[in-house]
Write a protein that holds these residues in place. Structure first.
Motif, PDB file in Angstrom:
ATOM      1  N   ALA A 123       0.844  -1.205   0.000  1.00 58.47           N
ATOM      2  CA  ALA A 123       0.000   0.000   0.000  1.00 58.47           C
ATOM      3  C   ALA A 123       0.877   1.253   0.000  1.00 58.47           C
ATOM      4  O   ALA A 123       0.629   2.194  -0.754  1.00 58.47           O
ATOM      5  CB  ALA A 123      -0.924   0.006   1.207  1.00 58.47           C
ATOM      6  N   PHE A 124       1.923   1.250   0.833  1.00 60.37           N
ATOM      7  CA  PHE A 124       2.811   2.410   0.866  1.00 60.37           C
ATOM      8  C   PHE A 124       3.492   2.581  -0.497  1.00 60.37           C
ATOM      9  O   PHE A 124       3.608   3.699  -1.016  1.00 60.37           O
ATOM     10  CB  PHE A 124       3.864   2.265   1.961  1.00 60.37           C
ATOM     11  N   ARG A 160       2.405   1.773  -3.382  1.00 62.42           N
ATOM     12  CA  ARG A 160       1.439   2.361  -4.335  1.00 62.42           C
ATOM     13  C   ARG A 160       1.295   3.854  -4.103  1.00 62.42           C
ATOM     14  O   ARG A 160       1.174   4.635  -5.045  1.00 62.42           O
ATOM     15  CB  ARG A 160       0.074   1.688  -4.182  1.00 62.42           C
ATOM     16  N   SER A 161       1.291   4.253  -2.823  1.00 57.72           N
ATOM     17  CA  SER A 161       1.134   5.685  -2.526  1.00 57.72           C
ATOM     18  C   SER A 161       2.319   6.486  -3.067  1.00 57.72           C
ATOM     19  O   SER A 161       2.199   7.689  -3.289  1.00 57.72           O
ATOM     20  CB  SER A 161       0.978   5.912  -1.013  1.00 57.72           C
ATOM     21  N   ARG A 162       3.462   5.854  -3.284  1.00 52.52           N
ATOM     22  CA  ARG A 162       4.627   6.541  -3.836  1.00 52.52           C
ATOM     23  C   ARG A 162       4.681   6.423  -5.364  1.00 52.52           C
ATOM     24  O   ARG A 162       5.694   6.770  -5.979  1.00 52.52           O
ATOM     25  CB  ARG A 162       5.938   5.972  -3.259  1.00 52.52           C
ATOM     26  N   GLY A 163       3.630   5.871  -5.945  1.00 51.69           N
ATOM     27  CA  GLY A 163       3.586   5.779  -7.399  1.00 51.69           C
ATOM     28  C   GLY A 163       4.464   4.673  -7.956  1.00 51.69           C
ATOM     29  O   GLY A 163       4.771   4.657  -9.154  1.00 51.69           O
ATOM     30  N   GLN A 185      -7.058   6.009   1.655  1.00 55.23           N
ATOM     31  CA  GLN A 185      -6.363   5.403   0.507  1.00 55.23           C
ATOM     32  C   GLN A 185      -6.757   6.076  -0.814  1.00 55.23           C
ATOM     33  O   GLN A 185      -5.970   6.096  -1.756  1.00 55.23           O
ATOM     34  CB  GLN A 185      -6.628   3.901   0.461  1.00 55.23           C
ATOM     35  N   ALA A 209      -4.636   9.069  -0.850  1.00 62.49           N
ATOM     36  CA  ALA A 209      -3.233   8.706  -1.104  1.00 62.49           C
ATOM     37  C   ALA A 209      -3.034   8.146  -2.506  1.00 62.49           C
ATOM     38  O   ALA A 209      -1.926   7.720  -2.849  1.00 62.49           O
ATOM     39  CB  ALA A 209      -2.769   7.691  -0.067  1.00 62.49           C
ATOM     40  N   ILE A 213      -4.021   5.370  -3.643  1.00 63.65           N
ATOM     41  CA  ILE A 213      -3.841   3.916  -3.668  1.00 63.65           C
ATOM     42  C   ILE A 213      -5.081   3.287  -4.290  1.00 63.65           C
ATOM     43  O   ILE A 213      -5.001   2.313  -5.019  1.00 63.65           O
ATOM     44  CB  ILE A 213      -3.616   3.398  -2.224  1.00 63.65           C
ATOM     45  N   ARG A 230       1.403  12.811  -5.853  1.00 57.19           N
ATOM     46  CA  ARG A 230       1.970  11.790  -4.964  1.00 57.19           C
ATOM     47  C   ARG A 230       3.252  12.253  -4.276  1.00 57.19           C
ATOM     48  O   ARG A 230       3.535  11.869  -3.158  1.00 57.19           O
ATOM     49  CB  ARG A 230       2.265  10.517  -5.754  1.00 57.19           C
ATOM     50  N   TYR A 285       2.021   8.926   3.539  1.00 58.42           N
ATOM     51  CA  TYR A 285       0.980   7.972   3.958  1.00 58.42           C
ATOM     52  C   TYR A 285       1.549   7.000   4.987  1.00 58.42           C
ATOM     53  O   TYR A 285       2.621   6.423   4.782  1.00 58.42           O
ATOM     54  CB  TYR A 285       0.478   7.224   2.721  1.00 58.42           C
TER      55      TYR A 285
END
Lengths: 279, 249
Positions: free
Chosen positions: A165-166, A168-171, B49, B52, B54, B73, B78
């Protein structure tokens, strides 16, 4: 062991065997830590066994078994990757199914191919003494590819292994990075087939890394340690198997298992010594 | 002043399930500390999410500093609900925090000098500099949570999103983290999901109650009947009017 060392100086096939062991160990050292960190030994086992399907088809068609193994490994790795990414609830079941179906396909095709006997055993359990110059070049090529990709993307591998998940949050393209990692596992499996055979591959990938993970304080230390330990185990296993004429693959695996047991013992002792000191 | 976050008509459902968020509108001001409270399954984590990037909304839109989340982003931090399993990993605190500098495919992300300096600053921000060489498995629960917060801060985010950041740690460590978060505003906008009304009342500028619908209240409006409504199985019965005083957004 003396007989092995004497022969090593004179016999080209033994020199090639040692070189193959060292090249295979580099692949193990580069990929083993990620199999451990990402906890995907079951997935990697599935890839390793399903490879027999590709080899069986290659035998039947009269093609190169190693090419068949490479194609099958990559296809199965992608299948397992897609299952993980989009059908996770069924991952365990489907990986097990691919594991067995791949072997079944391989055995059926091999059964229909006349005169397969010796070759089949050498791919199932490895025969490092049969490694030729072309095999070494192939191994060198795969090692180079694995080294380059791991060097470029190791932080991405770590990010998706820790916390998708993290990531993904960083692209970070989690799916693509994961499929690349599985692809590298597949290539490493192929790399090791000649050395220990596809049945025993997983032990050589995971045991040196698992032993070093008990002491390593960084991914780099784990990678270097696992590579060095795998190199020591393959060379020692080859040496021990030479005089009594044991099969080299299983001997190498038993040396790896002994190294892991020793590391575990030392780690337990270390912790026992540290705990009273802390009190 | 333009909001840091603008949400309009947001709708989201997990595949094959009923929508957890419907027709959601919300503005979050720059530098605001917003708490989100609501029962399990109300969509709090989904909302975080979505912010963020996601998850993607089924309908409606979200703007972060005037742009879609996917384009912002680089300025979003997060902290996930569950800390990752770390017992088997040979990874130090500084390595973990360095991962916060990764972005997209950038192969050497986190390895440059500027990245290392920013990661060190993030560690200092959560008072964890001394533990940088420690392995993650050698940390307490509170220290690990601060390390995860530092990883989010390593990107130097304008918007910090935290999903129950103190759910797994003891009260002393919990207080320390909330005090740290409070200090991060108004330089950053902070959005925190929590089930703890006392902490939200003490630290948040506003509290968003998410239970089928969204109601935003001032912290002093979080009295017993409002809290009861926030966790009610019948959110269609509105909370007392007093609680909604001071609400905006």
């Amino acid at each position: 062991m003396t007989a092995f060392l004497d022969a090593l100086l004179n016999q080209a096939f033994l020199q090639r065997a040692v070189a193959a062991g060292l090249l295979a160990s580099l692949g193990c050292g580069l990929i083993g830590p990620w199999v451990l960190i990402r906890r995907m030994s079951h997935l990697a086992g599935g890839i390793a066994h399903a490879v027999l399907g590709g080899m069986g088809i290659a035998f039947f068609l009269g093609g190169s078994p190693l090419l068949g193994a490479t194609l099958a490994a990559v296809v199965v790795a992608l299948l397992i990757g897609f299952i993980h990414l989009y059908w996770e609830a069924q991952e365990d079941l489907l990986t097990g199914a691919l594991w067995s179906v791949g072997m079944a396909v391989g055995l059926l095709f091999i059964y229909r191919t006349p005169g397969y006997g010796t070759d089949l055993m050498s791919y199932l359990f490895g025969n490092i003494l049969l490694v030729g110059r072309q095999d070494l070049l192939f191994m060198l090529l795969i090692d180079g590819l694995v080294l380059a990709v791991v060097g470029l993307l190791h932080r991405h591998f770590l990010a998706i292994s820790l916390d998708e998940a993290f990531a993904r949050s960083r692209g970070i393209p989690v799916a693509a990075v994961y499929l690349i990692l599985l692809g590298l596992v597949a290539l490493t499996v192929v790399l090791l087939i000649r050395v220990v055979g596809l049945i025993l591959v997983m032990a050589l990938v995971t045991l040196p890394a698992a032993a070093c993970s008990l002491f390593a304080r960084s991914i780099a230390a784990l990678t270097l340690g696992a590579t060095a330990l795998a190199m020591a185990c393959t060379t020692l296993g080859l040496g021990l198997s030479y005089a009594p004429d044991w099969p080299a693959g299983p001997t190498i695996i038993l040396v790896c298992a002994a190294a892991y047991a020793l590391a575990l013992g030392v780690n337990v002792l270390q912790r026992r010594v540290r705990v009273p000191a802390a009190r | 002043m333009n909001p840091a976050v603008r949400i309009r008509g947001l709708r989201f459902a997990h595949p094959g399930q009923a929508p957890v968020l419907q027709d959601l509108d919300l503005d979050i001001a720059p530098g605001e500390f917003l708490g989100i409270l609501g029962p399990n399954g109300a969509g709090k984590s989904s909302l975080i999410q979505l912010l963020a990037s996601i998850l993607r909304p089924d309908a409606g839109h979200i703007d972060i500093l005037g742009r879609p989340p996917r384009e912002m982003r680089h300025c979003i931090g997060y902290v996930p609900q569950q800390p990752p399993p770390v017992r088997h990993l040979p990874i130090t605190v500084s390595t973990l925090v360095g991962l916060g500098r990764l972005h997209g495919w950038r192969p050497l992300g986190g390895a440059r000098r500027a990245d290392r300096e920013r990661a060190q600053a993030a560690l200092a921000e959560v008072e964890l500099t001394a533990l940088a060489p420690r392995l993650l498995r050698e940390l307490s629960g509170g220290e690990l949570q601060r390390a995860l917060l530092a990883r989010a801060l390593a990107a130097d985010p304008a918007l910090l999103l935290l999903d129950e950041p103190t759910a797994h740690i003891d009260p002393a460590a919990e207080s320390r983290i909330w005090a740290l978060l409070r200090r991060m505003t108004p330089a950053r906008t902070v959005v925190v999901v929590s089930h703890d009304p006392a902490l939200l009342t003490a630290h948040a500028d506003r509290i968003a109650l998410l239970n089928g619908t969204l109601r935003v209240i001032a912290p002093d409006g979080l009295d017993a009947p409002t809290l009861q409504w926030a966790y009610s199985r019948h959110p269609e019965i509105p909370p007392p009017a007093r609680a909604l005083r001071g609400a905006a957004g």
